[in-house]
Design a protein around this motif. Structure first.
Motif, PDB file in Angstrom:
ATOM      1  N   GLU A   1     -16.322  83.701  21.446  1.00  0.00           N
ATOM      2  CA  GLU A   1     -16.882  84.507  22.531  1.00  0.00           C
ATOM      3  C   GLU A   1     -15.822  85.438  23.112  1.00  0.00           C
ATOM      4  O   GLU A   1     -16.093  86.609  23.392  1.00  0.00           O
ATOM      5  N   ARG A   2     -14.608  84.913  23.283  1.00  0.00           N
ATOM      6  CA  ARG A   2     -13.540  85.720  23.899  1.00  0.00           C
ATOM      7  C   ARG A   2     -13.095  86.843  22.969  1.00  0.00           C
ATOM      8  O   ARG A   2     -12.858  87.957  23.412  1.00  0.00           O
ATOM      9  N   ILE A   3     -12.983  86.547  21.678  1.00  0.00           N
ATOM     10  CA  ILE A   3     -12.606  87.589  20.708  1.00  0.00           C
ATOM     11  C   ILE A   3     -13.644  88.698  20.704  1.00  0.00           C
ATOM     12  O   ILE A   3     -13.312  89.896  20.712  1.00  0.00           O
ATOM     13  N   ALA A   4     -14.920  88.312  20.707  1.00  0.00           N
ATOM     14  CA  ALA A   4     -15.999  89.304  20.709  1.00  0.00           C
ATOM     15  C   ALA A   4     -15.963  90.147  21.977  1.00  0.00           C
ATOM     16  O   ALA A   4     -16.161  91.371  21.933  1.00  0.00           O
ATOM     17  N   ALA A   5     -15.708  89.507  23.114  1.00  0.00           N
ATOM     18  CA  ALA A   5     -15.657  90.240  24.389  1.00  0.00           C
ATOM     19  C   ALA A   5     -14.504  91.237  24.398  1.00  0.00           C
ATOM     20  O   ALA A   5     -14.658  92.378  24.861  1.00  0.00           O
ATOM     21  N   ILE A   6     -13.336  90.816  23.895  1.00  0.00           N
ATOM     22  CA  ILE A   6     -12.174  91.719  23.868  1.00  0.00           C
ATOM     23  C   ILE A   6     -12.432  92.892  22.933  1.00  0.00           C
ATOM     24  O   ILE A   6     -12.119  94.048  23.261  1.00  0.00           O
ATOM     25  N   ALA A   7     -13.036  92.624  21.760  1.00  0.00           N
ATOM     26  CA  ALA A   7     -13.336  93.717  20.830  1.00  0.00           C
ATOM     27  C   ALA A   7     -14.306  94.709  21.459  1.00  0.00           C
ATOM     28  O   ALA A   7     -14.143  95.931  21.327  1.00  0.00           O
ATOM     29  N   GLY A   8     -15.319  94.189  22.160  1.00  0.00           N
ATOM     30  CA  GLY A   8     -16.264  95.079  22.833  1.00  0.00           C
ATOM     31  C   GLY A   8     -15.598  95.892  23.927  1.00  0.00           C
ATOM     32  O   GLY A   8     -15.891  97.080  24.098  1.00  0.00           O
ATOM     33  N   GLU A   9     -14.681  95.266  24.654  1.00  0.00           N
ATOM     34  CA  GLU A   9     -13.982  95.968  25.740  1.00  0.00           C
ATOM     35  C   GLU A   9     -13.083  97.067  25.192  1.00  0.00           C
ATOM     36  O   GLU A   9     -13.039  98.180  25.720  1.00  0.00           O
ATOM     37  N   VAL A  10     -12.360  96.763  24.103  1.00  0.00           N
ATOM     38  CA  VAL A  10     -11.491  97.780  23.498  1.00  0.00           C
ATOM     39  C   VAL A  10     -12.320  98.950  22.990  1.00  0.00           C
ATOM     40  O   VAL A  10     -11.942 100.113  23.144  1.00  0.00           O
ATOM     41  N   ASN A  11     -13.474  98.653  22.377  1.00  0.00           N
ATOM     42  CA  ASN A  11     -14.344  99.731  21.899  1.00  0.00           C
ATOM     43  C   ASN A  11     -14.812 100.617  23.049  1.00  0.00           C
ATOM     44  O   ASN A  11     -14.948 101.837  22.897  1.00  0.00           O
ATOM     45  N   SER A  12     -15.071 100.012  24.204  1.00  0.00           N
ATOM     46  CA  SER A  12     -15.566 100.792  25.336  1.00  0.00           C
ATOM     47  C   SER A  12     -14.458 101.630  25.971  1.00  0.00           C
ATOM     48  O   SER A  12     -14.728 102.691  26.535  1.00  0.00           O
ATOM     49  N   ARG A  13     -13.196 101.158  25.887  1.00  0.00           N
ATOM     50  CA  ARG A  13     -12.093 101.876  26.516  1.00  0.00           C
ATOM     51  C   ARG A  13     -11.448 102.902  25.599  1.00  0.00           C
ATOM     52  O   ARG A  13     -10.767 103.816  26.064  1.00  0.00           O
ATOM     53  N   THR A  14     -11.622 102.730  24.294  1.00  0.00           N
ATOM     54  CA  THR A  14     -11.072 103.697  23.330  1.00  0.00           C
ATOM     55  C   THR A  14     -12.217 104.178  22.449  1.00  0.00           C
ATOM     56  O   THR A  14     -13.369 104.142  22.838  1.00  0.00           O
ATOM     57  N   GLU A  15     -11.873 104.622  21.250  1.00  0.00           N
ATOM     58  CA  GLU A  15     -12.899 105.075  20.303  1.00  0.00           C
ATOM     59  C   GLU A  15     -13.737 103.887  19.849  1.00  0.00           C
ATOM     60  O   GLU A  15     -13.205 102.830  19.501  1.00  0.00           O
ATOM     61  N   ASN A  16     -15.055 104.051  19.835  1.00  0.00           N
ATOM     62  CA  ASN A  16     -15.943 102.974  19.386  1.00  0.00           C
ATOM     63  C   ASN A  16     -16.028 102.990  17.865  1.00  0.00           C
ATOM     64  O   ASN A  16     -16.664 103.866  17.277  1.00  0.00           O
ATOM     65  N   ILE A  17     -15.381 102.022  17.218  1.00  0.00           N
ATOM     66  CA  ILE A  17     -15.402 101.960  15.754  1.00  0.00           C
ATOM     67  C   ILE A  17     -16.215 100.758  15.273  1.00  0.00           C
ATOM     68  O   ILE A  17     -16.070 100.303  14.140  1.00  0.00           O
ATOM     69  N   GLY A  18     -17.071 100.239  16.150  1.00  0.00           N
ATOM     70  CA  GLY A  18     -18.004  99.189  15.756  1.00  0.00           C
ATOM     71  C   GLY A  18     -17.329  97.908  15.326  1.00  0.00           C
ATOM     72  O   GLY A  18     -16.311  97.482  15.883  1.00  0.00           O
ATOM     73  N   ALA A  19     -17.893  97.296  14.267  1.00  0.00           N
ATOM     74  CA  ALA A  19     -17.397  95.993  13.821  1.00  0.00           C
ATOM     75  C   ALA A  19     -16.000  96.068  13.235  1.00  0.00           C
ATOM     76  O   ALA A  19     -15.318  95.040  13.129  1.00  0.00           O
ATOM     77  N   ARG A  20     -15.548  97.262  12.872  1.00  0.00           N
ATOM     78  CA  ARG A  20     -14.178  97.376  12.350  1.00  0.00           C
ATOM     79  C   ARG A  20     -13.150  96.998  13.410  1.00  0.00           C
ATOM     80  O   ARG A  20     -12.016  96.663  13.092  1.00  0.00           O
ATOM     81  N   ARG A  21     -13.546  97.052  14.671  1.00  0.00           N
ATOM     82  CA  ARG A  21     -12.636  96.652  15.737  1.00  0.00           C
ATOM     83  C   ARG A  21     -12.273  95.175  15.620  1.00  0.00           C
ATOM     84  O   ARG A  21     -11.165  94.766  15.994  1.00  0.00           O
ATOM     85  N   LEU A  22     -13.186  94.373  15.094  1.00  0.00           N
ATOM     86  CA  LEU A  22     -12.907  92.945  14.935  1.00  0.00           C
ATOM     87  C   LEU A  22     -11.733  92.712  13.990  1.00  0.00           C
ATOM     88  O   LEU A  22     -10.947  91.783  14.169  1.00  0.00           O
ATOM     89  N   HIS A  23     -11.602  93.565  12.980  1.00  0.00           N
ATOM     90  CA  HIS A  23     -10.480  93.429  12.042  1.00  0.00           C
ATOM     91  C   HIS A  23      -9.158  93.634  12.769  1.00  0.00           C
ATOM     92  O   HIS A  23      -8.206  92.861  12.566  1.00  0.00           O
ATOM     93  N   THR A  24      -9.089  94.667  13.602  1.00  0.00           N
ATOM     94  CA  THR A  24      -7.828  94.944  14.291  1.00  0.00           C
ATOM     95  C   THR A  24      -7.504  93.863  15.318  1.00  0.00           C
ATOM     96  O   THR A  24      -6.350  93.457  15.460  1.00  0.00           O
ATOM     97  N   VAL A  25      -8.513  93.369  16.026  1.00  0.00           N
ATOM     98  CA  VAL A  25      -8.285  92.320  17.031  1.00  0.00           C
ATOM     99  C   VAL A  25      -7.859  91.019  16.346  1.00  0.00           C
ATOM    100  O   VAL A  25      -6.908  90.351  16.777  1.00  0.00           O
TER     101      VAL A  25
END
Length: 467
Positions: A398-422
């Motif tokens: 849950e926390r990983i998903a929340a952080i990925a969603g937050e990063v997407n909202s604060r920077t460029e939204n790259i969708g599920a690819r954000r999970l790879h970077t997190v």
């Protein structure tokens, strides 16, 4: 083509079954899954209609609209694998209109044919691999137990003891051969080396590749084959250990057993009736009027693409290919241009439009846990190779998903690819130390996730830590 379709066990999947299969790997996007499932099923339906109607039924091409990282490419890739169909993914932005330096749009069909030929050849090779292995074993035994030279091949003055007692000599050689056969199959000859005469594949014609990237591939279509036939093939001797030699000989024998003409016929038929072309970033060629510089050729690319999508005949080195029944799936973010910016004729050739939804925290949780190739399972398998057991609690997910969603909202939204970077940032320290942690178990809970990603959470300048 009807026999090809019937031979494919996946061709009879119902739309519901196709969606169910896609659900194993892709979260959400039900509208897009339904659209591609119907398109795939329609191919099977087309084969069942009377022949006089079959050629009149064209595939309903699809255009997927949505931001990056929401599953557009994955849907098309999994669909092609499910259909066991020739599939090629191309970027629309790399093509230029005729007259400009660059790749012409017809090259996507040539690429599709190459993939189709490779696919069919691999299938035919699997069918003859048992016979090829038997022939390869006999050839290897010929090297290990050379046959007795004939009388006319012996040096002058050599005493011919074989003719004086042909029976025992032949029996002795046969026994020796069978002895070596048993040793070969038991692995007792694995350290022994043999010398093979193999074609020198490095002795090619480098200058022939000049044309391949300059948009005039058709000039080079049969040049390499022609020049290859004019010059004798160079042979070189290679010393290989017995298992490697057996593998090489098996490949050579399989290549001889495969009927290349049949491969070509089947591949061309499969491309014409089952091929899928995935055109990514089509919004990049949706040019605006009055453009300058690179924009000038955008509408030209669309006009060159139009006859391919409508149905035309493209020359390839394997023969002519009709594109009338190839399925085209185009995708684009369309955050600057709009689908209506495409030329009207091209719009009409993509009658099915599907809009994919942005992914948020809830979808990220499912992506991390539900698919068969979920990221958490991938990292667990990777670290298991170092004897490190990795575990994520539900709170950590849950926390990983929340952080990925937050990063997407604060920077460029790259969708599920954000999970790879997190995830990569989260496991950076463990991945580095894993070889020294053999036998340990690492459990990530919400607190551990926060500690590992504290810099990302606290610092507004995310670009310092994460793309």
């Amino acid at each position: 083509m009807s026999d090809t379709a019937s031979a494919n066990p996946h061709a009879t999947f119902t739309p519901r079954e196709i969606v169910s299969e896609l659900d194993r790997y892709i979260i959400g996007q039900q509208a897009a899954k339904r659209a591609v499932a119907i398109a795939l099923r329609n191919r099977w339906r087309r084969q069942q209609v009377p022949e006089h109607l079959r050629d009149e039924i064209a595939p309903k091409n699809i255009i997927m609209i949505g931001p990056t990282g929401v599953g557009k490419t994955e849907i098309a890739r999994r669909l092609a694998r499910l259909a066991q169909a020739p599939f090629v993914k191309v970027e629309a932005s790399k093509y230029t209109e005729v007259g400009y330096v660059g790749r012409d749009v017809e090259s996507m069909i040539r690429d599709l044919v190459e993939i189709g030929v490779k696919m069919v050849r691999e299938e035919q090779t699997r069918q003859v691999e048992i016979r090829a292995a038997e022939l390869a074993e006999e050839k290897l035994l010929d090297l290990l137990v050379p046959p007795q030279p004939r009388l006319d091949e012996r040096p002058a003055g050599t005493l011919d003891t074989t003719l004086q007692s042909p029976g025992p000599a032949g029996e002795q050689r046969s026994e020796t051969r069978e002895k070596f056969r048993r040793m070969l199959r038991e692995g007792k000859l694995d350290e022994r080396e043999v010398e093979l005469k193999l074609p020198d594949r490095s002795a090619g014609f480098p200058f022939m590749q000049v044309f391949s990237t300059s948009g005039v591939e058709e000039m080079n279509m049969n040049l390499q084959d022609l020049m290859g036939n004019l010059f004798p093939k160079r042979i070189k001797n290679r010393k290989l250990k017995v298992p490697d030699a057996l593998k090489v000989l098996t490949q050579e024998e399989a290549a001889k057993l495969v009927d290349n003409e049949r491969v070509t016929r089947e591949a061309l038929s499969r491309v014409e009736h089952s091929g899928i072309v995935f055109i990514d970033e089509i919004d990049k060629v949706a040019g605006r009027e009055g453009g300058r510089g690179p924009d000038v050729s955008r509408e030209g690319v669309q006009r060159d693409l139009l006859p391919i999508v409508e149905g035309s005949t493209v020359a390839t080195k394997y023969g002519m290919v009709n594109t009338q029944h190839i399925l085209f799936i185009a995708t684009g973010a369309f955050n600057v241009a709009r689908p209506s910016d495409l030329i009207p004729e091209l719009q009409g050739r993509f009658p099915i439009r599907v809009e994919l939804q942005n992914l948020g925290r809830e979808e990220f949780v499912r992506i991390l846990t539900e698919p068969e190739n979920a990221l958490t399972r991938q990292y667990q398998a990777l670290l298991a190779t170092e004897k490190v057991e990795l575990e994520f609690t539900s709170e950590a997910i849950e926390r990983i998903a929340a952080i990925a969603g937050e990063v997407n909202s604060r920077t460029e939204n790259i969708g599920a690819r954000r999970l790879h970077t997190v995830m990569e940032k989260l496991l950076e320290d463990i991945s580095f130390k894993a070889p020294e942690m053999g036998g340990q178990k690492v459990v990530f809970d919400a607190a551990a996730v926060d500690r590992a990603l504290s810099e990302i959470i606290e610092d507004q300048d995310l670009s310092r830590y994460i793309l």
